[in-house]
Design a protein around this motif. Structure first.
Motif, PDB file in Angstrom:
ATOM      1  N   SER A  74      26.333  42.372  52.181  1.00 29.15           N
ATOM      2  CA  SER A  74      25.897  41.756  50.927  1.00 29.15           C
ATOM      3  C   SER A  74      26.694  40.504  50.607  1.00 29.15           C
ATOM      4  CB  SER A  74      26.072  42.741  49.764  1.00 29.15           C
ATOM      5  OG  SER A  74      25.360  43.930  49.960  1.00 29.15           O
ATOM      6  N   LEU A  75      26.132  39.728  49.713  1.00 35.47           N
ATOM      7  CA  LEU A  75      26.848  38.722  48.944  1.00 35.47           C
ATOM      8  C   LEU A  75      26.860  39.207  47.497  1.00 35.47           C
ATOM      9  CD1 LEU A  75      25.081  35.476  50.233  1.00 35.47           C
ATOM     10  CD2 LEU A  75      27.366  36.258  50.890  1.00 35.47           C
ATOM     11  N   THR A  76      27.977  39.037  46.806  1.00 35.41           N
ATOM     12  CA  THR A  76      28.025  39.359  45.377  1.00 35.41           C
ATOM     13  C   THR A  76      28.429  38.110  44.614  1.00 35.41           C
ATOM     14  OG1 THR A  76      28.624  41.671  45.796  1.00 35.41           O
ATOM     15  CG2 THR A  76      29.052  40.807  43.596  1.00 35.41           C
ATOM     16  N   LEU A  77      27.568  37.704  43.704  1.00 34.23           N
ATOM     17  CA  LEU A  77      27.802  36.524  42.874  1.00 34.23           C
ATOM     18  C   LEU A  77      28.267  37.000  41.504  1.00 34.23           C
ATOM     19  CD1 LEU A  77      25.808  35.702  45.164  1.00 34.23           C
ATOM     20  CD2 LEU A  77      24.888  33.993  43.597  1.00 34.23           C
ATOM     21  N   SER A  78      29.372  36.473  41.024  1.00 31.47           N
ATOM     22  CA  SER A  78      29.935  36.970  39.769  1.00 31.47           C
ATOM     23  C   SER A  78      30.542  35.853  38.937  1.00 31.47           C
ATOM     24  CB  SER A  78      31.007  38.036  40.050  1.00 31.47           C
ATOM     25  OG  SER A  78      32.051  37.499  40.851  1.00 31.47           O
ATOM     26  N   VAL A  79      30.576  36.086  37.633  1.00 29.62           N
ATOM     27  CA  VAL A  79      31.192  35.145  36.695  1.00 29.62           C
ATOM     28  C   VAL A  79      32.018  35.953  35.693  1.00 29.62           C
ATOM     29  CG1 VAL A  79      29.306  33.480  36.916  1.00 29.62           C
ATOM     30  CG2 VAL A  79      29.247  35.170  35.080  1.00 29.62           C
ATOM     31  N   PRO A  80      33.123  35.378  35.202  1.00 29.66           N
ATOM     32  CA  PRO A  80      33.916  36.094  34.200  1.00 29.66           C
ATOM     33  C   PRO A  80      33.208  36.111  32.850  1.00 29.66           C
ATOM     34  CG  PRO A  80      34.802  33.896  34.510  1.00 29.66           C
ATOM     35  CD  PRO A  80      33.702  34.063  35.534  1.00 29.66           C
ATOM     36  N   VAL A  81      33.465  37.167  32.090  1.00 25.42           N
ATOM     37  CA  VAL A  81      32.955  37.277  30.721  1.00 25.42           C
ATOM     38  C   VAL A  81      34.157  37.275  29.783  1.00 25.42           C
ATOM     39  CG1 VAL A  81      31.572  38.607  29.090  1.00 25.42           C
ATOM     40  CG2 VAL A  81      30.989  38.630  31.540  1.00 25.42           C
ATOM     41  N   HIS A  82      34.193  36.317  28.865  1.00 26.09           N
ATOM     42  CA  HIS A  82      35.283  36.222  27.894  1.00 26.09           C
ATOM     43  C   HIS A  82      34.707  36.232  26.483  1.00 26.09           C
ATOM     44  CE1 HIS A  82      37.322  34.381  31.453  1.00 26.09           C
ATOM     45  NE2 HIS A  82      38.367  35.014  30.959  1.00 26.09           N
ATOM     46  N   PHE A  83      35.518  36.712  25.562  1.00 21.70           N
ATOM     47  CA  PHE A  83      35.185  36.581  24.146  1.00 21.70           C
ATOM     48  C   PHE A  83      36.475  36.404  23.372  1.00 21.70           C
ATOM     49  CE2 PHE A  83      34.435  38.293  19.865  1.00 21.70           C
ATOM     50  CZ  PHE A  83      33.441  37.413  19.474  1.00 21.70           C
ATOM     51  N   ASN A  84      36.535  35.329  22.599  1.00 19.17           N
ATOM     52  CA  ASN A  84      37.741  35.000  21.825  1.00 19.17           C
ATOM     53  C   ASN A  84      38.990  34.986  22.701  1.00 19.17           C
ATOM     54  OD1 ASN A  84      36.398  34.574  19.447  1.00 19.17           O
ATOM     55  ND2 ASN A  84      36.934  36.548  18.520  1.00 19.17           N
ATOM     56  N   PRO A 115      37.193  36.136  39.583  1.00 16.08           N
ATOM     57  CA  PRO A 115      36.899  35.662  38.215  1.00 16.08           C
ATOM     58  C   PRO A 115      37.982  36.040  37.204  1.00 16.08           C
ATOM     59  CG  PRO A 115      34.935  36.590  39.220  1.00 16.08           C
ATOM     60  CD  PRO A 115      36.083  36.942  40.121  1.00 16.08           C
ATOM     61  N   ARG A 116      38.564  37.227  37.355  1.00 20.18           N
ATOM     62  CA  ARG A 116      39.601  37.643  36.406  1.00 20.18           C
ATOM     63  C   ARG A 116      40.843  36.764  36.539  1.00 20.18           C
ATOM     64  NH1 ARG A 116      41.998  43.671  36.740  1.00 20.18           N
ATOM     65  NH2 ARG A 116      42.504  42.884  38.824  1.00 20.18           N
ATOM     66  N   GLU A 117      41.219  36.446  37.773  1.00 22.51           N
ATOM     67  CA  GLU A 117      42.462  35.718  38.001  1.00 22.51           C
ATOM     68  C   GLU A 117      42.318  34.213  37.820  1.00 22.51           C
ATOM     69  OE1 GLU A 117      43.569  36.936  41.914  1.00 22.51           O
ATOM     70  OE2 GLU A 117      43.899  39.030  41.313  1.00 22.51           O
ATOM     71  N   THR A 118      41.126  33.673  38.097  1.00 25.01           N
ATOM     72  CA  THR A 118      40.957  32.221  38.074  1.00 25.01           C
ATOM     73  C   THR A 118      40.123  31.717  36.901  1.00 25.01           C
ATOM     74  OG1 THR A 118      38.917  32.206  39.405  1.00 25.01           O
ATOM     75  CG2 THR A 118      41.035  32.240  40.594  1.00 25.01           C
ATOM     76  N   GLY A 119      39.332  32.594  36.301  1.00 27.18           N
ATOM     77  CA  GLY A 119      38.403  32.159  35.263  1.00 27.18           C
ATOM     78  C   GLY A 119      37.189  31.449  35.816  1.00 27.18           C
ATOM     79  N   GLU A 120      37.034  31.465  37.142  1.00 27.11           N
ATOM     80  CA  GLU A 120      35.927  30.771  37.790  1.00 27.11           C
ATOM     81  C   GLU A 120      34.935  31.782  38.360  1.00 27.11           C
ATOM     82  OE1 GLU A 120      35.663  27.527  37.680  1.00 27.11           O
ATOM     83  OE2 GLU A 120      37.651  27.204  36.784  1.00 27.11           O
ATOM     84  N   ARG A 121      33.734  31.314  38.647  1.00 26.10           N
ATOM     85  CA  ARG A 121      32.752  32.178  39.276  1.00 26.10           C
ATOM     86  C   ARG A 121      33.102  32.386  40.740  1.00 26.10           C
ATOM     87  NH1 ARG A 121      27.197  28.557  39.708  1.00 26.10           N
ATOM     88  NH2 ARG A 121      27.914  27.112  41.327  1.00 26.10           N
ATOM     89  N   ALA A 122      32.506  33.402  41.347  1.00 28.47           N
ATOM     90  CA  ALA A 122      32.805  33.730  42.741  1.00 28.47           C
ATOM     91  C   ALA A 122      31.523  34.079  43.483  1.00 28.47           C
ATOM     92  CB  ALA A 122      33.789  34.906  42.815  1.00 28.47           C
ATOM     93  N   CYS A 123      31.537  33.829  44.790  1.00 28.28           N
ATOM     94  CA  CYS A 123      30.480  34.295  45.685  1.00 28.28           C
ATOM     95  C   CYS A 123      31.196  35.039  46.801  1.00 28.28           C
ATOM     96  CB  CYS A 123      29.662  33.131  46.224  1.00 28.28           C
ATOM     97  SG  CYS A 123      28.345  33.611  47.369  1.00 28.28           S
ATOM     98  N   ALA A 124      31.304  36.349  46.646  1.00 26.97           N
ATOM     99  CA  ALA A 124      32.081  37.171  47.571  1.00 26.97           C
ATOM    100  C   ALA A 124      31.214  37.628  48.737  1.00 26.97           C
ATOM    101  CB  ALA A 124      32.641  38.386  46.835  1.00 26.97           C
ATOM    102  N   GLY A 125      31.793  37.597  49.929  1.00 26.87           N
ATOM    103  CA  GLY A 125      31.085  38.058  51.102  1.00 26.87           C
ATOM    104  C   GLY A 125      30.793  36.928  52.069  1.00 26.87           C
ATOM    105  N   PRO A 126      30.072  37.287  53.124  1.00 29.38           N
ATOM    106  CA  PRO A 126      29.413  38.572  53.410  1.00 29.38           C
ATOM    107  C   PRO A 126      30.437  39.680  53.659  1.00 29.38           C
ATOM    108  CG  PRO A 126      28.527  36.803  54.794  1.00 29.38           C
ATOM    109  CD  PRO A 126      29.766  36.280  54.168  1.00 29.38           C
ATOM    110  N   TYR A 127      30.115  40.868  53.154  1.00 26.43           N
ATOM    111  CA  TYR A 127      30.967  42.034  53.335  1.00 26.43           C
ATOM    112  C   TYR A 127      30.091  43.275  53.231  1.00 26.43           C
ATOM    113  CZ  TYR A 127      30.635  43.006  48.320  1.00 26.43           C
ATOM    114  OH  TYR A 127      30.164  43.313  47.064  1.00 26.43           O
ATOM    115  N   VAL A 128      30.604  44.398  53.732  1.00 25.18           N
ATOM    116  CA  VAL A 128      29.889  45.658  53.590  1.00 25.18           C
ATOM    117  C   VAL A 128      30.235  46.233  52.218  1.00 25.18           C
ATOM    118  CG1 VAL A 128      29.501  47.971  54.487  1.00 25.18           C
ATOM    119  CG2 VAL A 128      29.929  46.084  56.073  1.00 25.18           C
TER     120      VAL A 128
END
Length: 233
Positions: free
Chosen positions: A146-156, A124-137
């Protein structure tokens, strides 16, 4: 089974994770709103401000009990005024209690937990897109597959960090295996590298790597924008 039925299974798998992404998006929006309060002096944003996320995090853990095991906001190092790095992260214990994740986030100590290299943060930091990482330990939070679902947070235009949620593979399998069992033959949900997230084939259990001729011959159906595919084996 005809293709319409197969695509219904794919759609239901997609919707299962899209529900989690919706909760993560709420955390993103609430975090950005907290930053907006500090807009005149953003350097004053600190851990006390992020504590305001807790009612939302607790509510989403309870609402998604049985699927989401952890949820929160992970700050870009250097963002906050009172600590070098921070996770406002809450988890559900095996007993059903809610507890915060406490890590050593002091870069000057040998036990420092640098989270910035993990895919769920870096993508998310490098692409500005959401991610679904894994499966990984997940050695950072739980030592669970686990799977980890993440989205970038931006302000201004500034990257603040990521909002994310963890889904244990054992919980994900419990949610999607009834769907996969509707298919006429063995099937698995895999990421782009062939890592299995859920499977009805005993030869390819969750966490295993599906590779070789069997993976090459599998018919893959992408689960919408979720970076998982249904492999009919």
């Amino acid at each position: 089974m005809d293709s319409v039925d197969v695509m219904d299974v794919v759609a239901r798998v997609r919707d299962t994770l899209e529900d989690v992404f919706a909760a993560v998006a709420e955390v993103r929006d609430r975090t950005a709103a907290l930053a907006a309060v500090r807009d005149r002096d953003p350097e004053d944003l600190g851990t006390a401000d992020l504590a305001a996320l807790r009612p939302l995090l607790h509510d989403r853990l309870r609402r998604h009990r049985g699927l989401v095991s952890g949820i929160g906001f992970i700050a870009e190092p250097g963002l906050l005024c009172d600590v070098p790095a921070w996770l406002e992260w809450w988890q559900t214990t095996r007993d059903g209690d809610l507890r915060p994740l406490l890590l050593d986030l002091d870069p000057n100590t040998s036990a420092y937990s640098d989270y910035t290299h993990w895919d769920w943060f870096a993508i998310p930091r490098e692409t500005g897109e959401r991610a679904c990482a894994g499966p990984y330990v997940d050695y950072l939070c739980s030592d669970e597959y686990s799977l980890t679902l993440s989205v970038p947070v931006h302000f201004n235009g500034r990257f603040l960090g990521v909002a994310a949620a963890d889904v244990y593979l054992r919980h994900f399998e419990a949610a999607v295996l009834p769907l996969l069992r509707r298919l006429p033959g063995p099937a698995a949900l895999v990421n782009a590298r062939g890592r299995v997230a859920a499977s009805t084939d005993a030869r390819h259990l969750a966490g295993a790597l599906l590779k070789g001729p069997r993976f090459g011959a599998a018919r893959l159906r992408q689960c919408g924008e979720i970076p998982l595919a249904l492999a009919e084996l």
